[in-house]
Write a protein that holds these residues in place. Sequence first.
Motif, PDB file in Angstrom:
ATOM      1  N   GLU A 276     -44.204  30.942 -18.356  1.00 28.45           N
ATOM      2  CA  GLU A 276     -43.593  32.153 -18.651  1.00 28.45           C
ATOM      3  C   GLU A 276     -44.269  32.845 -19.746  1.00 28.45           C
ATOM      4  OE1 GLU A 276     -39.264  32.326 -19.478  1.00 28.45           O
ATOM      5  OE2 GLU A 276     -38.881  31.426 -17.471  1.00 28.45           O
ATOM      6  N   ARG A 277     -45.505  32.414 -20.184  1.00 24.89           N
ATOM      7  CA  ARG A 277     -46.218  33.097 -21.214  1.00 24.89           C
ATOM      8  C   ARG A 277     -46.581  34.541 -20.907  1.00 24.89           C
ATOM      9  NH1 ARG A 277     -50.919  28.882 -22.114  1.00 24.89           N
ATOM     10  NH2 ARG A 277     -49.279  27.421 -21.293  1.00 24.89           N
ATOM     11  N   SER A 278     -46.820  34.808 -19.303  1.00 28.15           N
ATOM     12  CA  SER A 278     -47.296  36.032 -19.060  1.00 28.15           C
ATOM     13  C   SER A 278     -46.257  36.810 -18.401  1.00 28.15           C
ATOM     14  CB  SER A 278     -48.297  35.812 -17.831  1.00 28.15           C
ATOM     15  OG  SER A 278     -47.601  34.994 -16.835  1.00 28.15           O
ATOM     16  N   VAL A 279     -45.006  36.859 -19.114  1.00 24.80           N
ATOM     17  CA  VAL A 279     -43.952  37.787 -18.625  1.00 24.80           C
ATOM     18  C   VAL A 279     -44.165  39.372 -19.280  1.00 24.80           C
ATOM     19  CG1 VAL A 279     -41.547  38.441 -19.444  1.00 24.80           C
ATOM     20  CG2 VAL A 279     -42.006  36.174 -18.433  1.00 24.80           C
ATOM     21  N   PRO A 280     -44.903  39.387 -20.520  1.00 23.81           N
ATOM     22  CA  PRO A 280     -45.307  40.662 -21.228  1.00 23.81           C
ATOM     23  C   PRO A 280     -46.182  41.582 -20.039  1.00 23.81           C
ATOM     24  CG  PRO A 280     -45.104  39.187 -22.739  1.00 23.81           C
ATOM     25  CD  PRO A 280     -45.040  38.265 -21.645  1.00 23.81           C
ATOM     26  N   GLN A 281     -47.365  40.613 -19.499  1.00 22.93           N
ATOM     27  CA  GLN A 281     -48.327  41.333 -18.820  1.00 22.93           C
ATOM     28  C   GLN A 281     -47.632  41.672 -17.190  1.00 22.93           C
ATOM     29  OE1 GLN A 281     -48.927  38.280 -20.531  1.00 22.93           O
ATOM     30  NE2 GLN A 281     -49.986  39.631 -21.631  1.00 22.93           N
TER      31      GLN A 281
END
Length: 511
Positions: A102-107
């Motif tokens: 989930e580290r790429s949720v902001p992207q």
Amino acid sequence: MDVLLGVDVGSTNIKGVAYTSEGRSLSVASRPTPTQYVGLRQAQHDPETLWQEVASVLREVVDALPGHAHVAGMAIASVGEAGVPLDAHGRALYPIIAWYDERSVPQAEWWAKTVGVTEIYQRTGLPLGHTFTLNKLLWLREKELEVFNRISRWLCVADYIAYRLTGEQCMGYSLASRTMALDLRCRRWSTEMLDHAALEASVFPELRPEGSLVGHVTAEAACETGLPKGLPVFVGGHDHICGSLAVGACYPGIVLDSTGTTEAELVTLDAVEEYLGRADLSFCLGCHVVRGRYYAIGSILGAGSMLHWLATLLWSAEGFEREAALQALTQAAGQSVPGAHGLYILPYLAGAGSPERDPTARGLFVGLSLAHTRADIARAAIEGLAYELRLLWEALERFTGQHIVKVISIGGGARNTFWNQVKADVTGRDLEVPEHVEAVTLGAAILAGMGSGIYRDEKDAQKRISISTHRIHPQAENVAFYDGQYRLLMREIRPLATALGRKSVVLYRPA
């Protein structure tokens, strides 16, 4: 005797199987997928360690083959979305970010603001989500700029393994469908998506149809794996889609129920224009491994993971290992009663999948009391997943306009007899379960067989491969009960539970 090899690089395990042209398994090997957990809902895999594990699996498979076996070809299937960034010399630059990380949720949120979910869906067939490859690349640019600036090529996991075997780089359409960079209408890399992300088109490799030649096993790879030097390696694909090919769930009206870490539901489509234009967003669209066909797929996120988590939480104190704990959970669930004495579990521990997508949604226990036992909790978890499955199938029928005429269940979850029975009872549908079949590896092997000329096409392969199945029928005495429960849940309880599950994310404040 011609032999075909299929490899499945999954989230949990790496499997390799050697098959005869009739689909009979000759040798099998498996290793756990090496995974590093680096944060809350964040995980990654070291590319070199992963390759070494795949090489070990292949050597074990090859070493167990009879002396008269002639390996005619192989193909690799893998999870989608995840991949390996390579430098100009073909060396891995960074760990493989797990597909579900989930580290790429902001992207993903950036895409929603700057392009919009409807336009993205109409170009790619994907409802915007954090898992897709472009988001991982943009995360690397924001958080690991030095690494990003050295990236020359991105390969999905199956393509990376094929590259390590052959030295050749390409990607099949089914895995490309999970990058968010494929123009699904034109079946080419999307200039519009790549331009908006300020990415060079060359970051992705040449597209080739599944079953076409990647290259031949190099002398170096032969030494590492035990494979014959010069063995042809063919384009594999996305794991669920390969599994659907193996069991014949690649025709309209047949649903593939693929249960592992996530429970995926897939139907085959002859065309996608109508669905892209409608932009319903409930289900992902993509290219099938069968040439000229497409699919719609939706998932119950973290289905298998939830049961493993619950089993570990409730049974590990008694000394049970992972699989033994899951068996204990299943046995206990059978000791409870339909309805779990009034307990309902909303199974959104990994977020909400189709048809109501929300990665921030969370699970909920409804009706829990001091009177409930471990057995009730176990049964409520399995029933909660089955209620979601019924909801998903009903939405899938509305989305595609297809009436479901058959359901074929594969994956690790399909070996759980009790879970299968609850699915049948809650949905009121028969389940057809192939016996002793690793569907994903067999699907990859079939693609290799088509590429090497052993099979003319998928119909020829399915005609020559004999798969025994058993059918699970709904139990009449439970169907009526669950039908009433389902209608009550959908009308009165689940809307409140899902609302609370989505709100509960505000309770968590990262340090």
